[in-house]
Write a protein that holds these residues in place. Structure first.
Motif, PDB file in Angstrom:
ATOM      1  N   THR A  14       1.163  -1.383  -0.347  1.00 40.32           N
ATOM      2  CA  THR A  14       0.255  -0.051  -0.632  1.00 40.32           C
ATOM      3  C   THR A  14       1.236   1.552   0.425  1.00 40.32           C
ATOM      4  N   GLU A  15       0.185   2.040  -0.678  1.00 36.92           N
ATOM      5  CA  GLU A  15       1.286   3.246  -0.177  1.00 36.92           C
ATOM      6  C   GLU A  15       2.136   3.930   1.366  1.00 36.92           C
ATOM      7  N   GLU A  16       1.352   3.664   2.043  1.00 37.56           N
ATOM      8  CA  GLU A  16       1.946   3.926   3.867  1.00 37.56           C
ATOM      9  C   GLU A  16       2.774   2.739   3.657  1.00 37.56           C
ATOM     10  N   GLU A  17       2.731   1.844   3.128  1.00 36.47           N
ATOM     11  CA  GLU A  17       4.089   0.805   3.536  1.00 36.47           C
ATOM     12  C   GLU A  17       5.029   0.756   2.765  1.00 36.47           C
ATOM     13  N   GLU A  18       4.587   1.270   1.518  1.00 34.67           N
ATOM     14  CA  GLU A  18       5.635   1.950   0.498  1.00 34.67           C
ATOM     15  C   GLU A  18       6.497   2.882   1.080  1.00 34.67           C
ATOM     16  N   ILE A  19       5.824   4.133   1.913  1.00 32.24           N
ATOM     17  CA  ILE A  19       6.155   5.395   2.523  1.00 32.24           C
ATOM     18  C   ILE A  19       7.607   4.701   4.146  1.00 32.24           C
ATOM     19  N   GLU A  20       6.193   3.539   4.933  1.00 28.09           N
ATOM     20  CA  GLU A  20       7.210   3.749   5.472  1.00 28.09           C
ATOM     21  C   GLU A  20       8.332   2.267   5.311  1.00 28.09           C
ATOM     22  N   TRP A  21       8.832   1.784   4.504  1.00 29.40           N
ATOM     23  CA  TRP A  21       9.750   1.000   3.790  1.00 29.40           C
ATOM     24  C   TRP A  21      10.991   1.795   3.016  1.00 29.40           C
ATOM     25  N   ILE A  22      10.708   2.740   2.443  1.00 25.46           N
ATOM     26  CA  ILE A  22      11.227   4.248   2.001  1.00 25.46           C
ATOM     27  C   ILE A  22      12.054   4.583   3.278  1.00 25.46           C
ATOM     28  N   ASN A  23      11.428   4.929   4.124  1.00 27.20           N
ATOM     29  CA  ASN A  23      11.847   6.195   5.057  1.00 27.20           C
ATOM     30  C   ASN A  23      12.843   4.957   5.974  1.00 27.20           C
ATOM     31  N   LYS A  24      12.205   3.965   6.468  1.00 26.25           N
ATOM     32  CA  LYS A  24      12.903   3.275   7.279  1.00 26.25           C
ATOM     33  C   LYS A  24      14.436   2.991   6.350  1.00 26.25           C
ATOM     34  N   ASN A  25      14.304   2.903   4.733  1.00 31.21           N
ATOM     35  CA  ASN A  25      15.728   2.520   3.771  1.00 31.21           C
ATOM     36  C   ASN A  25      16.529   4.204   3.893  1.00 31.21           C
ATOM     37  N   ALA A  26      16.188   4.433   3.789  1.00 31.85           N
ATOM     38  CA  ALA A  26      16.518   6.116   4.161  1.00 31.85           C
ATOM     39  C   ALA A  26      18.111   6.357   2.918  1.00 31.85           C
ATOM     40  N   GLU A  27      18.638   6.057   3.769  1.00 36.91           N
ATOM     41  CA  GLU A  27      20.327   6.233   4.099  1.00 36.91           C
ATOM     42  C   GLU A  27      20.642   4.755   3.354  1.00 36.91           C
ATOM     43  N   TRP A  28      20.307   3.886   2.893  1.00 39.55           N
ATOM     44  CA  TRP A  28      20.764   2.886   2.188  1.00 39.55           C
ATOM     45  C   TRP A  28      20.508   3.240   1.253  1.00 39.55           C
ATOM     46  N   LEU A  29      18.735   3.932   1.019  1.00 37.34           N
ATOM     47  CA  LEU A  29      19.117   4.184  -0.508  1.00 37.34           C
ATOM     48  C   LEU A  29      18.946   5.513  -0.969  1.00 37.34           C
ATOM     49  N   ASN A  30      19.878   6.265  -0.531  1.00 37.89           N
ATOM     50  CA  ASN A  30      20.486   7.256  -0.490  1.00 37.89           C
ATOM     51  C   ASN A  30      21.548   6.911  -1.368  1.00 37.89           C
ATOM     52  N   LYS A  31      22.706   6.159  -0.393  1.00 39.06           N
ATOM     53  CA  LYS A  31      23.994   5.789  -0.778  1.00 39.06           C
ATOM     54  C   LYS A  31      24.215   4.929  -1.859  1.00 39.06           C
ATOM     55  N   GLU A  32      22.698   4.025  -1.953  1.00 43.15           N
ATOM     56  CA  GLU A  32      22.746   3.607  -3.640  1.00 43.15           C
ATOM     57  C   GLU A  32      22.990   4.327  -4.869  1.00 43.15           C
ATOM     58  N   ALA A  33      21.874   5.232  -4.436  1.00 46.40           N
ATOM     59  CA  ALA A  33      22.340   6.841  -5.265  1.00 46.40           C
ATOM     60  C   ALA A  33      23.158   7.181  -5.325  1.00 46.40           C
ATOM     61  N   MET A  34      24.081   7.005  -5.072  1.00 42.22           N
ATOM     62  CA  MET A  34      24.990   8.306  -4.653  1.00 42.22           C
ATOM     63  C   MET A  34      26.097   7.189  -5.800  1.00 42.22           C
ATOM     64  N   ILE A  35      26.145   6.200  -5.373  1.00 44.19           N
ATOM     65  CA  ILE A  35      27.207   5.269  -6.311  1.00 44.19           C
ATOM     66  C   ILE A  35      26.422   4.595  -7.636  1.00 44.19           C
ATOM     67  N   ASN A  36      25.351   5.154  -7.769  1.00 42.71           N
ATOM     68  CA  ASN A  36      24.890   5.308  -9.020  1.00 42.71           C
ATOM     69  C   ASN A  36      25.229   6.184  -9.957  1.00 42.71           C
ATOM     70  N   LEU A  37      25.110   7.388  -9.370  1.00 46.83           N
ATOM     71  CA  LEU A  37      25.122   8.801 -10.292  1.00 46.83           C
ATOM     72  C   LEU A  37      26.684   8.462 -10.344  1.00 46.83           C
ATOM     73  N   SER A  38      27.687   8.227  -9.028  1.00 48.88           N
ATOM     74  CA  SER A  38      29.473   8.535  -9.716  1.00 48.88           C
ATOM     75  C   SER A  38      29.807   8.096 -10.632  1.00 48.88           C
TER      76      SER A  38
END
Length: 77
Positions: A42-66
């Motif tokens: 659900t949208e609420e579960e997705e937001i909760e997952w993103i918030n829980k994994n924000a640090e990891w997601l940001n790290k992955e984004a920076m690696i891909n941008l490099s």
């Protein structure tokens, strides 16, 4: 007459027709039983997952941008 029987399709995709099925012209209908996957979040579960994994997601984004390279010469810095 309608006969319903649930069977597992083997890897070779060969099945044995039960004796209860009459000989002659028969219509067989195949319906996949589903993959057993969890329904979409659900949208609420997705937001909760993103918030829980924000640090990891940001790290992955920076690696891909490099890995990005300039597409045109005037973008080089």
């Amino acid at each position: 007459m309608t006969i319903t029987q649930t069977i597992d399709i083997p890897a070779d995709r060969r099945i044995t027709v039960p004796r209860e099925v009459p000989t002659g012209k028969v219509i067989l209908t195949f319906t996949p039983a589903g993959s057993g996957k969890k329904p979409r979040m659900t949208e609420e579960e997705e937001i909760e997952w993103i918030n829980k994994n924000a640090e990891w997601l940001n790290k992955e984004a920076m690696i891909n941008l490099s890995f990005q390279v300039p597409l045109w010469e005037d973008e080089e810095k």
